[in-house]
Design a protein around this motif. Structure first.
Motif: not given
Length: 64
Positions: A50-56
């Motif tokens: 989810r953190y990676a998706e938020a950064i994306g």
């Protein structure tokens, strides 16, 4: 489940100077988690996705 593909996919359109930092951070967190006996399918790993998706979503650029 292997979440690494989801993390990479989430960051594929993020500028490299940001994605390298984020990937390094996630790698360290997940490595530490697993080394301490953490479950690879635990909610903590899903949180990293989810953190990676938020950064994306925040830094990603759309390809035309």
């Amino acid at each position: 489940m292997n979440y690494s593909n989801q993390i990479v996919k989430a960051l594929e359109n993020v500028p490299s100077h940001i994605s390298v930092i984020v990937l390094s951070d996630i790698n360290k967190r997940v490595s530490d988690w697993l080394a301490s006996g953490g479950d690879p399918d635990a909610p903590y790993i899903v949180q990293q996705v989810r953190y990676a998706e938020a950064i994306g979503q925040k830094y990603g650029t759309k390809k035309d």
